[in-house]
Design an enzyme around this catalytic site. Structure first.
Site, PDB file in Angstrom:
ATOM      1  N   TYR A  46       0.886  -1.189  -0.334  1.00  0.00           N
ATOM      2  CA  TYR A  46       0.525  -0.105  -0.207  1.00  0.00           C
ATOM      3  C   TYR A  46       0.795   1.781   0.413  1.00  0.00           C
ATOM      4  O   TYR A  46       0.270   2.145  -0.635  1.00  0.00           O
ATOM      5  CB  TYR A  46      -1.075  -0.172   1.155  1.00  0.00           C
ATOM      6  CG  TYR A  46      -1.899   1.774   1.893  1.00  0.00           C
ATOM      7  CD1 TYR A  46      -2.198   1.645   0.739  1.00  0.00           C
ATOM      8  CD2 TYR A  46      -1.406   2.124   2.710  1.00  0.00           C
ATOM      9  CE1 TYR A  46      -3.109   3.175   0.887  1.00  0.00           C
ATOM     10  CE2 TYR A  46      -1.996   3.380   2.842  1.00  0.00           C
ATOM     11  CZ  TYR A  46      -3.013   3.687   1.622  1.00  0.00           C
ATOM     12  OH  TYR A  46      -3.677   5.366   2.206  1.00  0.00           O
ATOM     13  N   LYS A  74       1.505   3.727  -3.276  1.00  0.00           N
ATOM     14  CA  LYS A  74       1.195   5.630  -2.626  1.00  0.00           C
ATOM     15  C   LYS A  74       2.838   6.537  -3.020  1.00  0.00           C
ATOM     16  O   LYS A  74       2.143   7.843  -3.369  1.00  0.00           O
ATOM     17  CB  LYS A  74       0.424   5.613  -1.762  1.00  0.00           C
ATOM     18  CG  LYS A  74      -0.760   5.362  -1.492  1.00  0.00           C
ATOM     19  CD  LYS A  74      -1.555   6.132  -1.816  1.00  0.00           C
ATOM     20  CE  LYS A  74      -3.259   6.117  -1.817  1.00  0.00           C
ATOM     21  NZ  LYS A  74      -4.190   6.924  -2.677  1.00  0.00           N
TER      22      LYS A  74
HETATM   23  P1  NAP Z   1     -12.815   5.309   1.548  1.00  0.00           P
HETATM   24  O1  NAP Z   1     -13.638   5.489   3.132  1.00  0.00           O
HETATM   25  O2  NAP Z   1     -12.773   2.981   1.978  1.00  0.00           O
HETATM   26  O3  NAP Z   1     -13.801   5.322  -0.286  1.00  0.00           O
HETATM   27  C1  NAP Z   1     -13.115   4.893  -0.431  1.00  0.00           C
HETATM   28  C2  NAP Z   1     -13.851   5.268  -2.106  1.00  0.00           C
HETATM   29  O4  NAP Z   1     -12.879   5.022  -2.932  1.00  0.00           O
HETATM   30  C3  NAP Z   1     -15.003   5.042  -2.420  1.00  0.00           C
HETATM   31  O5  NAP Z   1     -15.919   6.313  -2.613  1.00  0.00           O
HETATM   32  C4  NAP Z   1     -14.992   3.824  -2.870  1.00  0.00           C
HETATM   33  O6  NAP Z   1     -16.314   3.800  -4.265  1.00  0.00           O
HETATM   34  C5  NAP Z   1     -14.010   4.262  -4.436  1.00  0.00           C
HETATM   35  N1  NAP Z   1     -13.572   2.829  -4.151  1.00  0.00           N
HETATM   36  C6  NAP Z   1     -12.643   1.644  -3.984  1.00  0.00           C
HETATM   37  N2  NAP Z   1     -12.282   1.159  -4.771  1.00  0.00           N
HETATM   38  C7  NAP Z   1     -12.753   1.475  -5.819  1.00  0.00           C
HETATM   39  C8  NAP Z   1     -12.380   0.651  -7.328  1.00  0.00           C
HETATM   40  N3  NAP Z   1     -12.202  -0.618  -7.250  1.00  0.00           N
HETATM   41  N4  NAP Z   1     -13.724   1.877  -8.454  1.00  0.00           N
HETATM   42  C9  NAP Z   1     -13.484   3.330  -8.292  1.00  0.00           C
HETATM   43  N5  NAP Z   1     -13.732   3.261  -6.721  1.00  0.00           N
HETATM   44  C10 NAP Z   1     -13.309   2.761  -5.999  1.00  0.00           C
HETATM   45  O7  NAP Z   1     -11.782   5.927   1.450  1.00  0.00           O
HETATM   46  P2  NAP Z   1     -10.964   6.981   2.441  1.00  0.00           P
HETATM   47  O8  NAP Z   1     -10.059   6.315   3.543  1.00  0.00           O
HETATM   48  O9  NAP Z   1     -11.395   7.787   2.197  1.00  0.00           O
HETATM   49  O10 NAP Z   1      -9.404   7.647   1.609  1.00  0.00           O
HETATM   50  C11 NAP Z   1      -9.186   7.731   0.472  1.00  0.00           C
HETATM   51  C12 NAP Z   1      -7.733   8.290   0.326  1.00  0.00           C
HETATM   52  O11 NAP Z   1      -7.277   8.486   0.551  1.00  0.00           O
HETATM   53  C13 NAP Z   1      -7.471   6.613  -0.839  1.00  0.00           C
HETATM   54  O12 NAP Z   1      -6.730   6.951  -1.884  1.00  0.00           O
HETATM   55  C14 NAP Z   1      -6.943   6.251   0.608  1.00  0.00           C
HETATM   56  O13 NAP Z   1      -5.423   5.964   0.514  1.00  0.00           O
HETATM   57  C15 NAP Z   1      -6.202   7.470   1.205  1.00  0.00           C
HETATM   58  N6  NAP Z   1      -6.187   8.176   2.379  1.00  0.00           N
HETATM   59  C16 NAP Z   1      -6.618   7.286   3.644  1.00  0.00           C
HETATM   60  C17 NAP Z   1      -6.435   7.704   4.411  1.00  0.00           C
HETATM   61  C18 NAP Z   1      -7.577   7.174   5.923  1.00  0.00           C
HETATM   62  O14 NAP Z   1      -6.881   7.517   6.950  1.00  0.00           O
HETATM   63  N7  NAP Z   1      -8.950   7.301   5.933  1.00  0.00           N
HETATM   64  C19 NAP Z   1      -5.631   7.796   4.935  1.00  0.00           C
HETATM   65  C20 NAP Z   1      -4.337   8.369   3.902  1.00  0.00           C
HETATM   66  C21 NAP Z   1      -4.659   7.898   2.598  1.00  0.00           C
HETATM   67  P3  NAP Z   1     -16.972   3.286  -3.945  1.00  0.00           P
HETATM   68  O15 NAP Z   1     -17.663   2.006  -2.588  1.00  0.00           O
HETATM   69  O16 NAP Z   1     -18.894   3.182  -4.972  1.00  0.00           O
HETATM   70  O17 NAP Z   1     -16.661   1.676  -4.702  1.00  0.00           O
END
Ligand code: NAP
Length: 245
Positions: free
Chosen positions: A150, A154
């Site tokens: 992961y 990134k």
């Molecule tokens: P999340 O709550 O799991 O939401 C993920 C989003 O990505 C959803 O809208 C989902 O859409 C979409 N997605 C997942 N798989 C997909 C696929 N195969 N095709 C198209 N869309 C897809 O994620 P989040 O925590 O908000 O994270 C968002 C971003 O921030 C990610 O890139 C993550 O790595 C990064 N990030 C998050 C954190 C954290 O602590 N949350 C920290 C650092 C970085 P559907 O459900 O409609 O498929």
């Protein structure tokens, strides 16, 4: 921020950080393309934006599939802002990682943004302006166990940010990364205890962040207020604690 007349594609806008980014860009006047796989949640986000006077539509695509990524790019056509947010995180040691989960993380976190930039940045260049914001992670620059592929997927995206920034700088297109720390989202909700432990140990503030706090940084970098900023990584991670502090 003055996004009136601008169109923004936010990938993964049906939940979490992407949803907050879509809402904020719409509030600031952008016409937002809400992307995701879940049409029900997608239409919910669109309805919320419209209820507050904003403009949005939903486009469905599975970004784990290169043909679907191409279809998304063809469908949206010209956009002024691209936010590469959709991502997946599977924290496992190398011994536990499967080939399928390796591919999923590389496909979604690195390859899909790459293909979208390949398709959409030249259209921005043709129109003389554009702003791309990639969502990275603080894990990309920290050595921790179990973030494995992961973090590497990134780190590749953050490296590509610099490459794209250089490629497009003289053609009016800026490319930056926002790098979040632990953020409360549907994706992290399943394991609140781990999220809190990460926040306690790895942020100076000692707290979990909210999606809206990430959206503020994305909105800034997407806007003309950041007109002299490209190739930057803006960390939204509650600060790094002092070593031994
Ligand atoms: P999340 O709550 O799991 O939401 C993920 C989003 O990505 C959803 O809208 C989902 O859409 C979409 N997605 C997942 N798989 C997909 C696929 N195969 N095709 C198209 N869309 C897809 O994620 P989040 O925590 O908000 O994270 C968002 C971003 O921030 C990610 O890139 C993550 O790595 C990064 N990030 C998050 C954190 C954290 O602590 N949350 C920290 C650092 C970085 P559907 O459900 O409609 O498929």
């Amino acid at each position: 921020m003055g996004f009136s007349g601008r169109t923004a594609l936010v990938t993964g806008a049906t939940a979490g950080i992407g949803r907050a980014v879509a809402a904020q860009l719409a509030r600031e006047g952008a016409d937002v393309i809400v992307h995701g796989r879940d049409a029900v949640r997608g239409e919910e986000v669109v309805a919320e934006i419209k209820a507050t006077g904003g403009s949005a539509r939903f486009v469905q695509a599975d970004l784990g599939n290169a043909e679907d990524v191409q279809r998304l790019a063809d469908t949206v056509g010209d956009v002024d802002i691209l936010v590469n947010n959709a991502g997946v995180y599977k924290f496992q040691s190398t011994a536990e990682m499967t080939a399928e989960l390796f591919d999923l993380q590389m496909d979604l976190n690195t390859k899909a943004p790459y293909l979208l930039v390949r398709e959409l940045a030249p259209r921005m260049v043709a129109r003389g302006h554009g702003s791309i914001v990639n969502i990275g992670t603080v894990a990309a620059t920290l050595t921790t166990t179990a973030t494995g592929i992961y973090a590497a997927s990134k780190a590749a995206l953050e490296h590509l940010t610099q490459i794209w920034a250089a490629e497009y700088a003289k053609q009016g297109v800026r490319v930056n990364t926002v790098s979040p720390g632990p953020i409360r989202t549907p994706g992290t909700a399943a394991d609140e205890a781990t999220l809190k432990a990460i926040a306690d140990g790895m942020t100076a503030m000692g707290r979990v962040g909210e999606p809206e706090e990430v959206a503020e940084a994305v909105t800034f970098l997407a806007s003309d207020s950041a007109s002299y900023i490209t190739g930057a990584v803006l960390e939204v991670g509650g600060g790094r604690p002092a070593i031994g502090g």
